[in-house]
Design a protein around this motif. Structure first.
Motif, short mmCIF file in Angstrom:
data_model
loop_
_atom_site.label_atom_id
_atom_site.label_comp_id
_atom_site.label_asym_id
_atom_site.label_seq_id
_atom_site.Cartn_x
_atom_site.Cartn_y
_atom_site.Cartn_z
N PHE A 1 33.99 -16.42 94.42
CA PHE A 1 33.31 -17.36 95.85
C PHE A 1 34.43 -16.82 96.53
CE2 PHE A 1 33.37 -20.61 98.76
CZ PHE A 1 31.86 -20.30 98.72
N HIS A 2 35.75 -17.37 97.39
CA HIS A 2 36.58 -16.81 98.10
C HIS A 2 36.23 -15.56 98.67
CE1 HIS A 2 38.03 -20.81 97.59
NE2 HIS A 2 39.22 -20.97 96.63
N LYS A 3 37.04 -14.30 97.66
CA LYS A 3 36.56 -12.77 98.55
C LYS A 3 35.36 -12.60 99.07
CE LYS A 3 39.61 -11.51 94.92
NZ LYS A 3 39.90 -10.24 93.61
N GLY A 4 34.72 -12.65 98.15
CA GLY A 4 32.83 -12.80 99.25
C GLY A 4 33.10 -13.83 100.66
N LYS A 5 33.87 -14.35 100.35
CA LYS A 5 34.22 -15.27 102.25
C LYS A 5 35.49 -14.20 102.90
CE LYS A 5 31.76 -18.84 102.57
NZ LYS A 5 30.79 -19.30 103.62
N LEU A 6 36.47 -13.85 102.43
CA LEU A 6 36.54 -13.20 103.13
C LEU A 6 36.67 -11.71 103.28
CD1 LEU A 6 40.78 -13.22 100.79
CD2 LEU A 6 39.77 -14.82 103.59
N VAL A 7 35.39 -11.41 102.66
CA VAL A 7 34.04 -10.23 102.75
C VAL A 7 33.87 -10.57 104.37
CG1 VAL A 7 32.28 -8.62 102.50
CG2 VAL A 7 34.34 -8.87 100.77
N GLU A 8 33.23 -11.62 104.41
CA GLU A 8 32.15 -12.54 105.65
C GLU A 8 33.30 -12.42 107.01
OE1 GLU A 8 30.65 -15.81 104.68
OE2 GLU A 8 29.48 -15.16 102.94
N LEU A 9 34.73 -12.74 106.66
CA LEU A 9 35.34 -12.68 107.42
C LEU A 9 36.07 -11.11 108.19
CD1 LEU A 9 37.17 -16.20 106.33
CD2 LEU A 9 36.09 -15.82 108.64
N GLY A 10 35.45 -10.21 107.75
CA GLY A 10 36.45 -8.99 107.59
C GLY A 10 37.32 -8.84 107.14
N GLU A 11 37.96 -10.06 106.21
CA GLU A 11 39.34 -9.51 105.69
C GLU A 11 39.21 -8.93 104.41
OE1 GLU A 11 43.64 -10.57 106.77
OE2 GLU A 11 41.81 -10.74 108.23
N MET A 12 38.42 -8.58 103.81
CA MET A 12 38.28 -7.34 102.37
C MET A 12 37.09 -6.48 102.96
SD MET A 12 39.39 -10.22 99.70
CE MET A 12 40.20 -9.59 98.84
N ARG A 13 37.38 -5.57 101.93
CA ARG A 13 35.68 -4.86 101.85
C ARG A 13 35.24 -5.09 100.92
NH1 ARG A 13 40.12 -1.55 103.98
NH2 ARG A 13 39.62 0.37 102.60
N ASN A 14 33.57 -4.80 100.88
CA ASN A 14 33.38 -3.48 99.32
C ASN A 14 33.49 -2.37 99.48
OD1 ASN A 14 32.60 -5.87 99.14
ND2 ASN A 14 30.91 -6.17 99.72
N ILE A 15 33.54 -1.58 98.25
CA ILE A 15 33.49 -0.28 97.96
C ILE A 15 32.18 -0.43 96.52
CG2 ILE A 15 34.56 1.82 97.58
CD1 ILE A 15 37.10 1.00 98.84
N ARG A 16 31.85 1.19 97.58
CA ARG A 16 30.50 1.12 96.39
C ARG A 16 30.97 1.97 95.44
NH1 ARG A 16 26.51 -2.84 95.71
NH2 ARG A 16 26.41 -4.14 98.08
N ASN A 17 30.97 1.61 94.07
CA ASN A 17 31.36 3.26 93.08
C ASN A 17 29.90 3.28 92.19
OD1 ASN A 17 32.80 4.35 92.02
ND2 ASN A 17 33.55 3.16 90.55
N ALA A 18 29.39 4.60 91.74
CA ALA A 18 29.05 4.55 91.07
C ALA A 18 29.03 5.51 90.03
CB ALA A 18 27.85 5.67 91.50
N TYR A 19 29.17 5.01 88.57
CA TYR A 19 29.15 6.52 87.73
C TYR A 19 28.26 6.31 86.79
CZ TYR A 19 29.80 1.89 85.40
OH TYR A 19 29.96 0.32 84.63
N LYS A 20 27.85 7.45 85.89
CA LYS A 20 27.14 7.69 84.51
C LYS A 20 27.41 7.89 83.21
CE LYS A 20 24.53 11.61 83.77
NZ LYS A 20 24.18 13.56 83.93
N THR A 21 26.54 6.67 82.11
CA THR A 21 26.78 6.44 81.77
C THR A 21 25.81 7.60 80.12
OG1 THR A 21 24.89 5.23 81.29
CG2 THR A 21 26.55 4.08 82.03
N LEU A 22 26.78 7.07 79.04
CA LEU A 22 25.72 8.17 78.24
C LEU A 22 24.87 9.23 78.00
CD1 LEU A 22 28.52 6.77 75.22
CD2 LEU A 22 28.58 9.32 76.54
N ASN A 23 24.37 7.47 78.17
CA ASN A 23 22.54 7.82 78.37
C ASN A 23 21.89 8.09 79.33
OD1 ASN A 23 22.21 5.46 79.98
ND2 ASN A 23 21.13 4.06 78.39
N LYS A 24 22.51 8.54 80.41
CA LYS A 24 22.34 9.65 81.94
C LYS A 24 21.61 8.49 82.89
CE LYS A 24 22.45 13.87 79.19
NZ LYS A 24 21.37 14.69 79.21
N THR A 25 22.20 7.37 82.45
CA THR A 25 21.51 5.96 83.90
C THR A 25 22.69 6.23 84.38
OG1 THR A 25 22.10 4.23 82.36
CG2 THR A 25 19.85 4.78 82.36
#
Length: 405
Positions: free
Chosen positions: A372-396
Motif C-alpha cells: 500500500f505504501h509503495k502504491g502511495k509513493l508511485v502516486e506521489l511520483g516518488e517511485m515508478r512501475n516497470i512492467r516486465n513480461a516473460y514466457k512460461t513453459l506452456n508458451k503463455t
C-alpha cells in the motif's frame, strides 16, 4: 483496612428470620446517620490536615513538614476507614434487605469489582480502592450543594485523585516494561492505560482546571478541547484510535514520570499497528483514505512529540537515522509558508518512507501495508512501475509489475 465478606445471601424465610430482617430494616436509618456523622467528622479532619500540610509547603522547616505530612496521612487513613465502614454497614445491609436505591446497588457492585482485584493485582487494588472510596464520598459532597464545602473539598480531592491515577499508571508501566506474558496480556495493559487516561481526563481534569489558580494547565487546553469532541456521538475504529492518540499527547504533559517515555513509545507503536491494520481491512476507499490520513498524523505525533524528546537510544544506528529524519523534516517545514501544496506532498513522502523503513525490518508480517505504501509513493511520483513480461513453459505470457525507486 481489614476486609470483610461481601457475599449477599438470601434473607431467611423462617419466622425468626423475618423478625430479624424487620429489626435490621428499622436499625438501618440509625446506622446510616451514625456513619454519616462519622464520615463528616473524619472528612473535616482530613481537610484541615491537608490544608495545614499544603500551606506549610512553602516553609523551609523540614521537621515541621514531616510532622504535618504524618498527621495528614493518619487523618486520611481514618477518613477512608469511615467511608469503608459506611459501605459495609449501611449500603451492604440495605442491598441485602432490598431497601437500597439504584445508586447504592451500583456502588456496591463497583465495590465488588475493586475487591476482586485483591487476589490477582494487589497493588492496583490498593490504589483503586482508595479511588473508589473517595469517589463515593465526593458524590455525597456534591449532593449537599454547599458551595463553600465543595470548593474546599475539591482541592483535596483533585490533588489526591491525581496522585492515585499516577500510581495506577505507574503500575501499568511496570507491568508493560516487565514484558511478561503474551500479546493478549500486553494488549490488555494497553487498553487499561488508555482507559485510565480517559477516566482521569473526563472526571478529574475538569476539577483541576476549576481549582487551578496558577493556570498550570494552559498548555494542554487545546488538546483537551480536541479530546472533548470525541465525547459526543458514536465513534468508529478510526475515531477511537485518534482519541487514544490525543490521550497520549496529553499524557506527555500530565504523566511524564508515571507513564515514562519508553512506555508511551510502546503505546504509540501499538496505535501505529492498529491504524495500519485498519487501512488494510477497510471496506471502501473512503474509510481507507480516512485511516491513511490518521496514519500520517500519528507518524508525525510519534516522531515529533515523542522521539524528538528521546535522549537514550538502545541502538546508535536508530539515533542516527532519526537525526537524518529530523533534518529532512525541518527542511520541509520551511516550505509551509511559501508552497503549502509542495510542503504537504514532501511531508507525506517523508513519513511514508520513514514508515517503510520500520516495516521492512519485518517484511513478511507487513506485506500488505508495504504494498500500500509503495502504491502511495508511485502516486506521489516518488517511485515508478516497470512492467516486465516473460514466457512460461506452456508458451503463455505473464506480466509482472515491478515497483522501483
Amino acid at each position: 483496612m481489614a476486609e470483610r465478606g461481601l457475599r449477599v445471601l438470601e434473607a431467611d424465610k423462617t419466622f425468626f428470620g423475618k423478625i430479624t430482617n424487620t429489626i435490621t430494616k428499622l436499625l438501618i436509618p440509625t446506622r446510616v446517620g451514625i456513619n454519616g456523622l462519622l464520615i463528616l467528622t473524619k472528612r473535616n479532619n482530613v481537610l484541615k490536615a491537608y490544608e495545614n500540610y499544603t500551606d506549610e509547603n512553602n516553609n523551609d522547616e523540614t521537621n515541621k513538614k514531616e510532622i504535618l505530612l504524618k498527621k495528614y496521612e493518619d487523618m486520611y487513613a481514618l477518613y477512608l476507614e469511615s467511608i469503608d465502614k459506611y459501605v459495609m454497614d449501611s449500603i451492604y445491609k440495605k442491598v441485602k434487605n432490598n431497601t437500597a436505591s439504584d445508586f447504592e446497588r451500583n456502588a456496591l457492585s463497583q465495590y465488588y469489582n475493586v475487591v476482586h482485584l485483591k487476589e490477582t493485582q494487589y497493588i492496583e487494588y490498593k490504589y483503586r480502592k482508595q479511588k473508589y472510596l473517595l469517589e463515593l464520598d465526593y458524590e455525597s459532597v456534591l449532593s449537599q450543594n454547599k458551595e463553600k464545602m465543595l470548593k474546599r473539598y475539591q482541592k483535596f480531592y483533585s490533588d489526591k485523585m491525581e496522585s492515585l491515577y499516577k500510581a495506577i499508571l505507574k503500575n501499568y508501566s511496570i507491568q508493560l516494561a516487565d514484558n511478561m506474558g503474551g500479546t493478549e496480556k500486553k494488549d490488555k495493559i494497553y487498553e487499561n492505560i488508555f482507559a485510565t487516561l480517559e477516566e482521569y481526563i473526563c472526571n478529574i481534569l475538569p476539577i483541576k482546571l476549576q481549582v487551578d489558580e496558577e493556570k498550570s494547565y494552559k498548555e494542554i487546553l487545546k488538546e483537551y478541547d480536541k479530546f472533548n469532541t470525541f465525547l459526543a456521538g458514536k465513534l468508529d475504529e478510526r475515531d477511537i484510535i485518534e482519541k487514544k492518540a490525543v490521550l497520549l499527547g496529553i499524557s506527555r504533559k500530565l504523566f511524564t514520570h508515571s507513564l515514562p517515555l519508553i512506555v508511551a513509545e510502546q503505546c504509540y507503536i501499538k496505535l501505529l499497528k492498529d491504524i495500519r491494520n485498519l487501512i488494510i481491512n477497510a471496506k471502501n476507499d473512503k474509510k481507507k483514505n480516512n485511516a491513511y490520513e490518521m496514519l500520517l498524523n500519528l507518524i508525525e505525533d510519534y516522531n515529533i512529540k515523542l522521539l524528538s524528546t528521546k535522549i537514550y537510544w538502545d541502538k546508535p544506528q536508530k539515533r542516527e537515522e532519526y537525526k537524518k529524519f529530523w533534518e529532512e523534516y525541518n527542511k520541509i517545514q520551511k516550505l509551509e509558508s511559501s508552497d503549502h501544496g509542495e510542503y504537504l506532498k514532501q511531508k507525506e513522502i517523508l513519513f511514508i518512507k520513514n514508515d517503510l523503513k520500520a516495516l521492512n525490518e519485518k517484511q513478511e508480517k507487513y506485506v500488505e501495508i508495504i504494498k500500500f505504501h509503495k502504491g502511495k509513493l508511485v502516486e506521489l511520483g516518488e517511485m515508478r512501475n516497470i512492467r516486465n513480461a516473460y514466457k512460461t513453459l506452456n508458451k503463455t505470457y505473464t506480466k509482472k509489475k515491478l515497483v522501483i525507486a
